[in-house]
Design an enzyme around this catalytic site. Structure first.
Site, short mmCIF file in Angstrom:
data_model
loop_
_atom_site.label_atom_id
_atom_site.label_comp_id
_atom_site.label_asym_id
_atom_site.label_seq_id
_atom_site.Cartn_x
_atom_site.Cartn_y
_atom_site.Cartn_z
N HIS A 103 0.73 -1.09 0.02
CA HIS A 103 0.01 -0.06 0.02
C HIS A 103 0.87 1.36 -0.01
O HIS A 103 2.04 1.07 0.40
CB HIS A 103 -0.89 0.05 1.09
CG HIS A 103 -0.13 -0.32 2.45
ND1 HIS A 103 0.23 -1.42 3.16
CD2 HIS A 103 0.09 0.70 3.54
CE1 HIS A 103 0.88 -1.20 4.14
NE2 HIS A 103 0.91 0.00 4.55
N HIS A 105 1.14 5.38 1.24
CA HIS A 105 0.52 6.45 1.93
C HIS A 105 0.60 7.75 1.17
O HIS A 105 1.91 7.99 0.81
CB HIS A 105 1.60 6.49 3.28
CG HIS A 105 1.58 5.54 4.16
ND1 HIS A 105 0.94 5.37 5.34
CD2 HIS A 105 2.32 3.86 3.91
CE1 HIS A 105 0.98 4.01 6.07
NE2 HIS A 105 1.96 3.47 5.06
P1 5GP Z 1 2.41 0.49 7.16
O1 5GP Z 1 3.17 0.56 8.33
O2 5GP Z 1 2.14 -1.11 6.77
O3 5GP Z 1 3.05 1.07 6.05
O4 5GP Z 1 1.16 1.03 7.06
C1 5GP Z 1 -0.06 0.53 7.58
C2 5GP Z 1 -0.91 1.45 7.92
O5 5GP Z 1 -2.58 0.72 8.00
C3 5GP Z 1 -0.77 2.23 9.26
O6 5GP Z 1 -0.55 3.68 8.91
C4 5GP Z 1 -2.04 2.02 10.04
O7 5GP Z 1 -2.72 3.17 10.72
C5 5GP Z 1 -3.14 1.53 8.99
N1 5GP Z 1 -4.06 0.52 9.41
C6 5GP Z 1 -4.04 -0.53 10.06
N2 5GP Z 1 -5.00 -1.48 10.28
C7 5GP Z 1 -6.02 -0.42 9.68
C8 5GP Z 1 -7.30 -0.67 9.51
O8 5GP Z 1 -8.15 -1.56 9.90
N3 5GP Z 1 -8.01 0.58 8.83
C9 5GP Z 1 -7.61 1.62 8.26
N4 5GP Z 1 -8.13 2.35 7.73
N5 5GP Z 1 -6.41 1.64 8.35
C10 5GP Z 1 -5.54 0.75 9.09
#
Ligand code: 5GP
Ligand code: ZN
Length: 141
Positions: A103, A105
């Site tokens: 994903h 951001h």
């Molecule tokens: P990563 O650290 O993997 O790049 O980012 C994962 C992101 O997913 C985090 O910023 C976290 O806040 C978000 N996230 C995790 N679980 C959920 C969820 O159930 N719903 C939403 N909308 N965001 C989530």
């Protein structure tokens, strides 16, 4: 048929089994608000198919993803009144990846938000820099 992972929280969101604050959906991509934003309006953009990291995303999804990032990014900036926008993408735990469904951001930034996202330092050895460039380029031939 797109790959799915039954234990993946983002696959559950794609399937509609877990709710999200959706901002955009196409045949291949989904975008929704991050539940714990860096700044309010922080959006996650993902391919609907389950690909663990950036390196697993098929190249033919690249056009859709970039178009989605661009369109959603413009809308996020307009609605939040942001002065800038960061595109960030984490791969593997060491880089801060918490959800193993690739994903992107989109983080609205404000001139006075006080965030410092990373520290940098110049190479102290020019030969090492050239060697690294040559090794990486060698794998891309
Ligand atoms: P990563 O650290 O993997 O790049 O980012 C994962 C992101 O997913 C985090 O910023 C976290 O806040 C978000 N996230 C995790 N679980 C959920 C969820 O159930 N719903 C939403 N909308 N965001 C989530
Ligand atoms: Zn998934």
């Amino acid at each position: 048929m797109e790959p799915r992972d039954s234990g993946c929280i983002f696959c559950k969101i794609v399937a509609g089994d877990i709710p999200c604050a959706k901002v955009f959906e196409s045949e291949t991509c989904l975008a929704f608000l991050d539940i714990a934003p860096v700044n309010e309006g922080h959006v996650l953009v993902l391919p609907k198919g389950h690909y663990a990291t950036l390196m697993d995303i098929p190249g033919d999804l690249g056009g859709d993803l970039v178009q989605t990032l661009s369109q959603v990014g413009r809308a996020v900036m307009e609605v939040t009144g942001a002065d800038g926008l960061n595109l960030m993408q984490n791969n593997f735990e060491a880089a801060g990846q918490l959800v193993d469904h690739a994903h992107f951001h989109l983080i609205p930034r404000f001139s006075d938000d006080g965030l410092t996202l990373w520290a940098q330092a110049a190479y102290d050895d020019q030969d090492k820099m050239n060697r690294l460039a040559a090794e990486i380029a060698g794998l891309l031939k």
